[in-house]
Scaffold this motif. Structure first.
Motif, PDB file in Angstrom:
ATOM      1  N   SER A 159     -22.852 -58.410 -87.578  1.00  9.95           N
ATOM      2  CA  SER A 159     -24.094 -58.442 -88.358  1.00  9.95           C
ATOM      3  C   SER A 159     -25.304 -58.159 -87.469  1.00  9.95           C
ATOM      4  CB  SER A 159     -24.256 -59.791 -89.056  1.00  9.95           C
ATOM      5  OG  SER A 159     -24.117 -60.856 -88.142  1.00  9.95           O
ATOM      6  N   ALA A 160     -25.164 -58.329 -86.155  1.00 15.74           N
ATOM      7  CA  ALA A 160     -26.262 -57.996 -85.238  1.00 15.74           C
ATOM      8  C   ALA A 160     -26.631 -56.521 -85.349  1.00 15.74           C
ATOM      9  CB  ALA A 160     -25.861 -58.328 -83.800  1.00 15.74           C
ATOM     10  N   GLY A 161     -25.647 -55.676 -85.636  1.00 16.20           N
ATOM     11  CA  GLY A 161     -25.930 -54.246 -85.795  1.00 16.20           C
ATOM     12  C   GLY A 161     -26.811 -53.986 -86.990  1.00 16.20           C
ATOM     13  N   ARG A 162     -26.551 -54.695 -88.092  1.00 19.41           N
ATOM     14  CA  ARG A 162     -27.385 -54.559 -89.287  1.00 19.41           C
ATOM     15  C   ARG A 162     -28.800 -55.040 -88.988  1.00 19.41           C
ATOM     16  NH1 ARG A 162     -25.194 -58.287 -93.568  1.00 19.41           N
ATOM     17  NH2 ARG A 162     -26.311 -59.793 -92.280  1.00 19.41           N
ATOM     18  N   ASN A 163     -28.922 -56.129 -88.265  1.00 24.45           N
ATOM     19  CA  ASN A 163     -30.245 -56.655 -87.933  1.00 24.45           C
ATOM     20  C   ASN A 163     -31.019 -55.679 -87.045  1.00 24.45           C
ATOM     21  OD1 ASN A 163     -29.629 -58.945 -89.389  1.00 24.45           O
ATOM     22  ND2 ASN A 163     -28.920 -60.090 -87.595  1.00 24.45           N
ATOM     23  N   ARG A 164     -30.293 -55.008 -86.163  1.00 26.34           N
ATOM     24  CA  ARG A 164     -30.953 -54.025 -85.292  1.00 26.34           C
ATOM     25  C   ARG A 164     -31.446 -52.826 -86.106  1.00 26.34           C
ATOM     26  NH1 ARG A 164     -29.268 -50.315 -82.118  1.00 26.34           N
ATOM     27  NH2 ARG A 164     -27.056 -50.683 -82.532  1.00 26.34           N
ATOM     28  N   TYR A 165     -30.708 -52.474 -87.135  1.00 26.31           N
ATOM     29  CA  TYR A 165     -31.130 -51.399 -88.030  1.00 26.31           C
ATOM     30  C   TYR A 165     -32.415 -51.787 -88.768  1.00 26.31           C
ATOM     31  CZ  TYR A 165     -31.191 -48.597 -92.315  1.00 26.31           C
ATOM     32  OH  TYR A 165     -31.576 -47.801 -93.362  1.00 26.31           O
ATOM     33  N   ILE A 166     -32.498 -53.044 -89.198  1.00 27.95           N
ATOM     34  CA  ILE A 166     -33.722 -53.524 -89.840  1.00 27.95           C
ATOM     35  C   ILE A 166     -34.895 -53.368 -88.875  1.00 27.95           C
ATOM     36  CG2 ILE A 166     -34.907 -55.584 -90.701  1.00 27.95           C
ATOM     37  CD1 ILE A 166     -32.208 -56.516 -91.841  1.00 27.95           C
ATOM     38  N   GLY A 167     -34.676 -53.749 -87.621  1.00 30.93           N
ATOM     39  CA  GLY A 167     -35.723 -53.586 -86.608  1.00 30.93           C
ATOM     40  C   GLY A 167     -36.102 -52.131 -86.401  1.00 30.93           C
ATOM     41  N   TYR A 168     -35.120 -51.244 -86.469  1.00 24.07           N
ATOM     42  CA  TYR A 168     -35.394 -49.813 -86.321  1.00 24.07           C
ATOM     43  C   TYR A 168     -36.299 -49.317 -87.438  1.00 24.07           C
ATOM     44  CZ  TYR A 168     -34.504 -44.760 -86.428  1.00 24.07           C
ATOM     45  OH  TYR A 168     -34.643 -43.387 -86.472  1.00 24.07           O
TER      46      TYR A 168
END
Length: 454
Positions: A159-168
């Protein structure tokens, strides 16, 4: 298109046309194929359909059984899977979704390591394995080897990958959204877990509808395929703008402050003009499909912007953009691709880009779209015995040409075959809906009179 996979993945009714066994076998192939030299790393996302959990577990089990390391993004958007695949160095990405279809359908979308739709050659190998006729590396593979011992793959949370996408996404915004009242229709789908966070982080006063997925209500009378609810909400609540996504949030349609629809063609027009003004429209070209509205082409001509037309499908739009270095393209349905930032249509990114133009130019969305008139459009589907024969009939071609001549530069006619059904589609755009229907039916009558109707 293959036996199982179309232009947007393997699609079918969950448990019938697309089963857990299909998913498991696809997972087995992917885990083995990408792990022939070293252990494969594959990332998986899904939308909110009840069957998405079944298919996620099945495909993940297949991958792990072939020795792959599987990373789960859980409920997320298609463009987020594309982003994480290419930025985290995965061998491939998988999205489980049937996009804008009803809850009882589902699909499996495959992406390459660049986050693009997987190439046809690899898809053909997947299909061959499903049919028990895979030949690769000089031998036949009716069954693939199972991993054992420490060779068995792990399935882990990512889920950290999804959160990083939100940050992007947040990082791409050029302006604060403070003071703007924005309505989001999340279609009870993937956008529910991402879009509100992005818009709130950017300071917008956010109102959210259809953000309570229960596994059965995705796309049901909501989202980009049922825009009426958002139009009503925006107008009644005095919102500055509204955005509607589909089930996996790779589409976005907008609603202006008056409650009027702003579709994909209008969004492309608005952003292309904005890019041209800033000398950012590389090649001075917008990539469209043959189904884009006639009004878009007239407006682009007025603005001095060139355009290209592809077959229907964001896959073909993206291929054209890559081959020619174009920066913006998409479909009337709201699949908009900004190739500088993404490898696929991204509904939330599209919404951010619309906000950027509104804020940069200090104009409402209704004013930004004033330069484009949307022409009425009528589409009639004719069931035929043979699509090719019907289209190539001289009498049918003569009827089509007669309508084209009659319309001149005041509209257009397009006759094309369906890619999946025995249908010929007759589409006419003109100044009024009555005129469209009259001309379309004239061609339909000839198709039937010539004995092509089924």
């Amino acid at each position: 298109m293959g036996k199982y996979f179309g232009t947007d993945g393997f699609r079918g009714k969950a448990g019938e046309g697309l089963t857990a066994q299909h998913a498991y076998e696809i997972g087995r192939f992917l885990g083995w194929y990408y792990g022939r030299n070293e252990r494969a790393r594959i990332v998986v996302g899904k939308d909110t359909r009840r069957s998405s959990y079944m298919l996620e577990y099945a495909i993940s089990a297949g991958m792990a059984a072939s020795g792959a390391e599987v990373y789960l993004l859980h409920v997320t958007t298609t463009p987020s899977v594309s982003y994480v695949t290419r930025t985290d160095g995965f061998d491939c990405g998988v999205m489980i979704s049937a996009s804008h279809n009803p809850f009882y359908d589902n699909g499996i979308k495959l992406m390459n390591r660049e986050g693009e739709k997987m190439d046809e050659a690899t898809i053909s190998l997947v299909e061959d394995y499903l049919d028990g006729k895979l030949e690769l590396d000089g031998q036949k593979w009716k069954e693939l080897p199972l991993a054992t011992g420490d060779g068995v793959g792990a399935i882990v949370d990512h889920s950290a990958g999804r959160n990083r996408y939100i940050g992007y996404l947040i990082s791409l915004a050029m302006y604060s959204f403070k003071g703007k009242k924005v309505a989001l229709d999340c279609a009870n789908g993937s956008a529910w877990s991402i879009a509100p966070s992005v818009f709130k982080a950017l300071g917008a006063e956010v109102s959210i509808i259809n953000d309570h997925p229960d596994g059965l209500n995705i796309n049901t009378d909501c989202g980009s395929t049922h825009i009426e609810g958002l139009k009503k909400y925006v107008k009644e609540n005095g919102m500055d703008v509204g955005f509607a996504f589909d089930g996996d949030a790779d589409r976005c349609l907008a609603v202006d402050e008056n409650g009027e629809l702003v579709d994909g063609d209008q969004i492309m027009y608005v952003y292309a003009c904005y890019m041209k003004e800033r000398d950012k429209l590389v090649n001075n070209t917008v990539v469209t499909t043959v189904m884009s509205n006639f009004g878009l082409y007239k407006a682009l001509d007025e603005a001095g912007i060139d355009y290209e037309k592809t077959k229907v499908g964001d896959k073909y739009v993206y291929e054209n953009m890559v081959q020619n270095g174009h920066r913006i393209g998409g479909e009337q349905s709201g699949h908009i691709i900004f190739s500088k930032y993404a490898r696929t249509g991204d509904g939330i990114l599209t919404a951010l880009k619309v906000m950027e133009v509104m804020l940069a130019k200090k104009m409402s969305l209704s004013r930004l779209t004033e330069g484009m008139t949307v022409y009425p459009q009528v589409l009639i589907n004719v069931r035929v015995k043979d699509k090719k024969t019907a289209q190539e009939d001289p009498a049918v071609q003569a009827a089509v040409q007669a309508v084209a001549d009659e319309l001149g530069d005041t509209g257009r006619i397009l006759v094309r075959e369906s890619g999946t059904e025995p249908l010929v589609r007759v589409m006419v755009e003109a100044e009024s809906e009555d005129r469209c229907r009259e001309l379309a039916e004239r061609v339909v009558e000839v198709i039937r009179a010539q004995g092509h109707g089924a």
